[in-house]
Enzyme design. Sequence first.
Site, PDB file in Angstrom:
ATOM      1  N   THR A 108      13.429  40.067  -8.638  1.00 10.04           N
ATOM      2  CA  THR A 108      12.495  39.064  -8.144  1.00 10.04           C
ATOM      3  C   THR A 108      11.183  39.725  -7.747  1.00 10.04           C
ATOM      4  OG1 THR A 108      13.347  39.229  -5.869  1.00 10.04           O
ATOM      5  CG2 THR A 108      14.347  37.577  -7.316  1.00 10.04           C
ATOM      6  N   LYS A 159      10.175  51.591  -9.774  1.00 10.09           N
ATOM      7  CA  LYS A 159       9.632  51.055 -11.027  1.00 10.09           C
ATOM      8  C   LYS A 159       8.191  51.515 -11.194  1.00 10.09           C
ATOM      9  CE  LYS A 159       8.932  46.596 -13.409  1.00 10.09           C
ATOM     10  NZ  LYS A 159       7.458  46.567 -13.521  1.00 10.09           N
ATOM     11  N   HIS A 189       3.988  48.655 -16.129  1.00  8.81           N
ATOM     12  CA  HIS A 189       3.652  47.336 -15.575  1.00  8.81           C
ATOM     13  C   HIS A 189       3.121  46.409 -16.669  1.00  8.81           C
ATOM     14  CE1 HIS A 189       3.475  45.813 -11.321  1.00  8.81           C
ATOM     15  NE2 HIS A 189       2.924  44.778 -11.950  1.00  8.81           N
ATOM     16  N   ARG A 248      -0.636  46.010 -17.150  1.00  5.63           N
ATOM     17  CA  ARG A 248      -1.446  45.205 -16.230  1.00  5.63           C
ATOM     18  C   ARG A 248      -2.128  46.025 -15.142  1.00  5.63           C
ATOM     19  NH1 ARG A 248      -0.732  39.803 -16.738  1.00  5.63           N
ATOM     20  NH2 ARG A 248      -0.983  39.254 -14.555  1.00  5.63           N
TER      21      ARG A 248
END
Length: 336
Positions: free
Chosen positions: A120, A211, A235, A238
């Site tokens: 999430t 991450k 990512h 981004r």
Amino acid sequence: MTFQEVLANAQGKMGPCRACSVCNGKACRNTIPGPGAKGYGDTAIRNFEEWKKIRVNMDTICSNFTPDTGFDFFGCHMKYPVFAGPVGAVFLHYGDMLDDVSYNDILVSGCADAGILAFTGDGTNPAVMQAACRAIGQTGGRAIPTVKPWDMNTLKEKFALIQESGSLAVAMDIDAAGLPFLQNLDPPAGSKTVEELAQVIRDAGKPFIVKGIMTVEGAKKALEAGASAIIVSNHGGRVLDQCPSTAEVLPEIADAVGKDLMVLADGGIRDGVDVFKALALGAKGVVIARPYVTAVYGGRQEGVKALTEKLGHELADTMKMCGTPDLASITRSCVR
């Protein structure tokens, strides 16, 4: 509901995202806000294209078998080695049909029902993490909350919510330090030293996933800080343009730390053959984000299931055609 039906249903509902049949980063390029990537959009496109350059080695001179796609993740058995990736600010990037709260509710339950797990997202609004943790708690902890690299006090508040959710693990997208909305905050958010990250991991009190690892040196720093797993990720392009693709750096990172850390990979993985390639290059599982956004917008929980089963069937078919009865059998020799 098939995934083609999901795609058709999503078109026109996702703001600037066109719900393309092939999510390769070309149609959206540098659309931020929106689904695209930073700068020229080069990194997202490269992520997709480098997986397609890798070939799989077919071998059907073997015993007949039914592929075992099962994957164990910190005590949780998953149907496939596939995770839905964390996505934040969906209202901003994908239009007003959903907000982060409703998106995470659908994604978490849909993934749990499909036999996999979701990561999430997080945001500056505290309600995002609160709602995500409630959704995770309703599935018995079958999801992984992802926190941004906030200041220590903010992280402690979020970790308290995460503990209550009963989640299997917690993640931090450390590369989110490059996101514009994290700049110039008070208290500050951003990059962490090894020592700071080690304190964050201790405070989390759960298996910790970092991450945003794109180098061997970064992977070793995560290991030194006490991470249990890493995600090889840029990512989705981004946060920095003109990066290498994740497919290009995954083998060297897996070789360096794969015996000590669980290595996951994301970035441009779009079908079950790509999943197979990532496992062959050293990942234990993969994270897929943008296609799961389309799945949620195009079919809610049913869309999540349709995408998951599509990926799983493609993976199983590739395993059967390459003579690999289980995930452990997928090695570097299976690709070229």
